[in-house]
Enzyme design. Structure first.
Site, PDB file in Angstrom:
ATOM      1  N   ASP A   1       1.624 -51.717   7.430  1.00  0.00           N
ATOM      2  CA  ASP A   1       0.330 -51.984   6.787  1.00  0.00           C
ATOM      3  C   ASP A   1      -0.065 -53.454   6.957  1.00  0.00           C
ATOM      4  O   ASP A   1       0.784 -54.311   7.301  1.00  0.00           O
ATOM      5  CB  ASP A   1       0.451 -51.623   5.296  1.00  0.00           C
TER       6      ASP A   1
ATOM      7  N   ASP B   1      -8.684 -45.473   4.057  1.00  0.00           N
ATOM      8  CA  ASP B   1      -8.150 -45.214   2.721  1.00  0.00           C
ATOM      9  C   ASP B   1      -9.001 -44.182   1.998  1.00  0.00           C
ATOM     10  O   ASP B   1      -8.623 -43.685   0.935  1.00  0.00           O
ATOM     11  CB  ASP B   1      -8.120 -46.509   1.900  1.00  0.00           C
TER      12      ASP B   1
END
Ligand code: DGJ
Length: 749
Positions: free
Chosen positions: A482, A554
């Site tokens: 990430d 997301d």
């Protein structure tokens, strides 16, 4: 007899190429230089790309499009005349790789400052070399030993050309590169070109834009240090108003760079269309000492005559067969479970094991523990940088949990965010100088974190070491890598006060990122990696040479996802597009959808589950189990087949539909979605694409029903011409159907 025919099939496949329609055509690739006309010509997969050396010794573009006759280019290129005194020939001639100098007013490919104050750069042909499907043309400045190698590498199966450039300083003094493109692509003059590109933001990635190319320049870029959510380094240009998903000429390109980048699309004063792409010249400088060299990223370019759908299918096949780390035969993506939306930072051994048991019951193949497992990580205020297992949450380390996951028949994946640090961490307390910063200035935090300067050798070593250790000490099959903020104050004080040296951070950081990923892959070849950056902030063909999949957004609202996923597939294969089924109502829009709808939305990519399984009832488990089993039967087609975007969800469309066809055309899968029935109108008749017209296909529902009259078996031509009626009515409805070659279904029974 049987062995013979298999051998024949293999031979045919070896000598064949995927065409834009997904069909298989014969390979014919060559790179030729005609010494008389001084023309370079690249022919591959039905495409010709030609350029030559003109009377001024410049490298001039000639042609890019469908293949033309072998002997058609009989004369070398002639430089364009200028337009009055204001636009001289140098600026109106479409050059393959132009230096900024001699009155160039369009985007240069290369701009250099020499130490004596000279900034004039005029590049001329010096030499070339051809090796198989690779061509390098060397250019030299008219008076200085500044050389540029312009590289071309053509893919025989798709005709996609990988272009890049390297600048070599053979003068006796240092110089500074202020702007460097990987390539310039030129299209013949015209006013009927249209540009497609992708825009977005966090939780709203990959919105497709479509606009006419007018005089002037359109800039697609990231100044953020990484690829960014706002623009994606991809473009497509169509010619004429009639082009659509299936018809018309399309030129497209994708830049393989995960740092600050820029693509410009320009219509100049004589209506030439030029596309330049490379490192973003904003705040850019790269000093080269004598003998040093700078290499640009790769800028891929391709052509399709089969509309934007044909262009994406070419790119998808290219990515799967040439770009991905497991190319040419990437393993199908496993069905994953991810803990993030279920537990957020509150991960611990018992909680994860309980989720793992439930995930295994529905057929999940990989269990991934997300953020929260390390250092003093309770929320996003602390812990980043301290990559030791939190002893309160995992008193026995990872081993018992990983063993448990394995005993349930799954492999184990772990979330990391290696390039970041929270100021509240042991790492930052020990090494406050390791972050990007300008001395004496504030260090702006985003999500309470700072960016480690990966360009520094010590930081690179630290990051590699902790990841290597993590992978060596634990049986980890997968990393979700990430990256949750963009750069600010991008200083690199350790290299001294010279801003030209400090600005090398834009290149050195990404080179080290790629270096770490490459080394980790080499040492741990079974480990797969996902690129995630707060969703889809780092999706590009650079990172995809080193990672196996990406997290597109997301935003897990299954309806929003239809549009994000649709946009994503213009540039990237569904084979890398991870899509989780999460809880309803969804946290983004508070929208309620059925579990069935959520599954079908996610089954168009690489399926995952991110819901809180602890709150599921028996019916949910049953639905999930059935649909995951169904997905496993179609995933090869969805992930590696040819995608047809039948009805677009863009622009607030009420409906959408996609179809994937396996490469051998024995299987196809149709997904259809209805946002809300209006005025009682039926769902539009769907006509499939890409099937074999004479093959008899049997249709079976994965979920949902067809109109009563629909035949169970019909020819490919029936499904493609007559089409079928899906029975969708109501709000947020979805259905999916599988079509299989009936003879194959019979013979396997
Ligand atoms: C952002 C990612 O996109 C999410 O999926 C999740 O991993 C969080 N970061 C964790 O902090």
């Amino acid at each position: 007899m049987k062995i013979q025919s298999i051998a024949l099939k293999v031979l045919i496949l070896l000598g064949s190429a995927i065409t834009t329609s997904g069909a298989v055509a014969q390979i014919s690739s060559s790179i030729r230089f005609d010494a008389q006309t001084k023309i370079f010509r690249i022919d591959a997969a039905g495409i010709t790309y030609a350029f030559g050396v003109n009377a001024q010794n410049q490298l001039q573009s000639i042609y890019w499009g469908p293949q033309i006759g072998r002997d058609d280019l009989l004369r070398g290129p002639a430089a364009n005349a200028g337009v009055a005194a204001f636009d001289p020939s140098f600026t109106t001639t479409p050059l393959e790789y132009a230096g900024w100098g001699a009155g160039l007013f369009v985007e240069p490919a290369l701009k250099i400052s020499f130490p004596d104050g000279n900034r004039d750069l005029v590049l001329q042909y010096a030499s070339h070399s051809i090796e198989g499907n690779k061509l390098t043309v060397t250019l030299r400045d008219t008076s200085r030993d500044l050389f540029v190698d312009v590289h071309y590498h053509v893919d025989e199966a798709t005709g996609i050309i990988a272009r890049s450039s390297s600048v070599i300083n053979r003068t006796h003094e240092p110089l500074v590169i202020e702007q460097i493109a990987a390539a310039s692509w030129n299209l013949s003059p015209g006013t009927d070109y249209f540009l497609r590109y992708l825009t977005g933001r966090w939780a709203g990635e990959d919105t497709l834009q479509h606009q006419k190319i007018l005089p002037g320049e359109t800039i697609l870029e990231s100044r953020r240090g990484s690829t960014g959510h706002q623009n994606n380094p991809w473009f497509a240009i169509e010619r004429g108003e009639q082009t659509d998903e299936d018809f018309g000429e399309v030129w497209f390109g994708a830049l393989a760079w995960s740092g600050s980048w820029r693509i410009t699309v320009e219509q100049d004063q004589v209506r030439n269309i030029r596309i330049n792409g490379g490192f973003n010249p904003f705040d850019f400088a790269y000093s080269l000492k004598p003998g040093e060299k700078l290499e640009s990223p790769v800028f891929y370019g391709g052509y399709s005559k089969d509309g934007i759908g044909g262009a994406s299918r070419l790119l998808h096949h290219f990515e799967l067969s040439r770009v991905l780390p497991q190319a040419p035969n990437p393993r199908p993506r496993p069905v994953i479970y991810n803990s993030w939306e279920a537990t957020k930072f509150a991960v611990n051994e018992t909680g994860q094991e309980a989720l793992a048991e439930k995930a295994a019951r529905i057929g999940v193949e990989r269990f991934v523990m997300d953020d929260g497992w390390f250092g003093q990580r309770k929320d996003d205020h602390a812990g980043l940088g301290d990559w030791y297992v939190n002893p309160q949450k995992f008193p026995n380390g990872f081993k018992p949990m990983i063993d448990k996951v394995h005993s349930l028949g799954m492999d184990f994946g772990l979330w990391v965010e290696p390039e970041m640090v929270n100021p509240d961490s042991d790492l930052y307390r020990k090494h406050p100088d390791w972050v990007l910063n300008f001395p004496g200035r504030a260090r702006s935090e985003s999500r309470n974190q700072l960016v480690l300067n990966l360009a520094r050798r010590d930081v690179r070593d630290y990051v590699y070491k902790f990841l290597d250790q993590l992978l060596s000490e634990n049986d980890i099959a997968f990393l979700k890598w990430d990256y949750n903020r963009n750069w600010s104050e991008p200083g690199w004080p350790a290299v001294g006060a010279s801003s030209d040296e400090q600005k090398k951070v834009y290149v050195a950081y990404i080179e080290n990122l790629y270096g770490i990923l490459g080394e980790l892959r080499a040492k741990h070849p079974r480990v797969e990696i996902e690129s995630c950056s707060g969703g889809g902030g780092r999706v590009d063909l650079g990172i995809l040479t080193l990672t196996d999949e990406v997290w597109p957004s997301d935003n897990t609202d299954p309806f929003d996802r239809l549009r994000i996923q649709d946009g994503f597939t213009y540039a990237y294969t569904p084979g890398v597009m991870v899509a989780w089924v999460t809880d309803s109502p969804n946290w983004v829009n508070n929208r309620t959808t059925s579990l069935n709808y959520r599954f079908l939305s996610s089954m168009q990519g690489s399926l995952g589950v991110g819901a809180n399984l602890d709150t599921w009832g028996p019916a949910d488990f049953e639905t999930a189990k059935t649909l995951i089993a169904a997905y496993k039967q179609i995933r090869e087609t969805v992930q590696h087949g040819s995608l047809y975007r039948l009805i677009s969800p863009q622009g607030g469309s009420e409906y959408s539909a996609t179809e994937s066809v396996s490469i051998d055309k024995q299987q196809a899968v149709l997904f259809a979605f209805l946002h809300s029935s209006q005025m009682g109108y039926p769902f539009p008749q769907i006509r499939l694409r890409g099937l074999n017209p004479t093959t008899q296909y049997r249709v079976t529902p994965i979920s949902g029903a067809l109109a009563k009259e629909t035949p169970a078996i019909a020819s490919g031509s029936y499904w493609m011409r007559h089409g079928l009626e899906v029975n969708l009515k109501g709000d947020m409805q979805a259905s999916a159907f599988k079509f299989e070659d009936n003879s194959a279904v019979h013979s396997s029974n």
